[in-house]
Design a protein around this motif. Structure first.
Motif: not given
Length: 212
Positions: A17-18, A24-30, A50-55, A74-75
């Motif tokens: 989580l970043m 407090q807006r967050a990205a969920i990574i992997d 805010a969104y999910i990010l995939l590496t 979220i996208p």
């Protein structure tokens, strides 16, 4: 930029989580799996995803993407479109690695090298780092001096390239030409295992260290 790591699945993959501490807006990574665990951590930290990010498209990095996207509305963003073939074959990956079936999905957006993503008052830079997979990307917070690298580089090791469409020479080039120039002080979160810095790996990692 703040962060919290939550290892998930039997592969102990570093879901990260970043978040922007101002908003407090967050990205969920992997989010590789264990969606309920990730939701509980987000609630505990009082974050607004805010969104999910995939590496990249390997199962242990994407397995919980669809249920989390639905739960938070979220996208799913990334990786580079060259990993589309992996995301299209998640059912096969589940069979191959003995995972329970996961909900299929298609990212709402593919990413290109050099793009930026806004997260509250913070910015993440997209770095295309092929080699482990052809569409692998990393997410760099220049302000925080922190990068989420997925399975490109680890403390004392590098990502595997023996999977279909892996390319060892390309992986080493990604590390030396796109990551090391960011600076020795940059800390990185790998896809598995402990954090390190680019400088430590440039000096000591037997796969990519300076030979001079």
């Amino acid at each position: 930029m703040q962060y919290q790591i939550q290892p998930v699945t039997s592969f102990q993959q570093n879901c990260t989580l970043m978040w922007c501490e101002q908003t407090q807006r967050a990205a969920i990574i992997d989010p590789g799996g264990e969606a309920a665990v990730i939701v509980a951590l987000i609630d505990q930290l009082a974050l607004t995803p805010a969104y999910i990010l995939l590496t990249h498209g390997h199962l242990d990095h994407v397995g919980a993407s669809a249920p989390l996207a639905e739960h938070f509305g979220i996208p799913i963003i990334g990786p580079h479109r060259d990993d589309g073939y992996l995301i299209e074959t998640l059912d096969h990956q589940c069979e191959l690695f003995g995972f329970a079936p996961v909900t299929p999905f298609t990212p709402q957006r593919w990413l290109e090298h050099g793009e930026t993503l806004t997260l509250g008052e913070q910015t993440l830079e997209v770095i295309h780092t092929p080699g482990h997979t052809p569409g692998h990307v990393a997410y760099f917070s220049r302000a925080a001096g922190l990068i989420q690298l997925g399975d490109v580089l680890f403390r004392g090791a590098v990502g595997r390239t023996d999977f279909p469409r892996g390319d060892h020479a390309q992986l080493i080039a990604s590390i030396r030409e796109r990551l090391f120039p960011l600076g020795d002080d940059i800390a990185f979160i790998p896809g598995h295992g402990p954090l390190s810095t680019l400088g430590r790996e440039r000096r000591t990692n037997p796969f990519v260290r300076d030979l001079a």
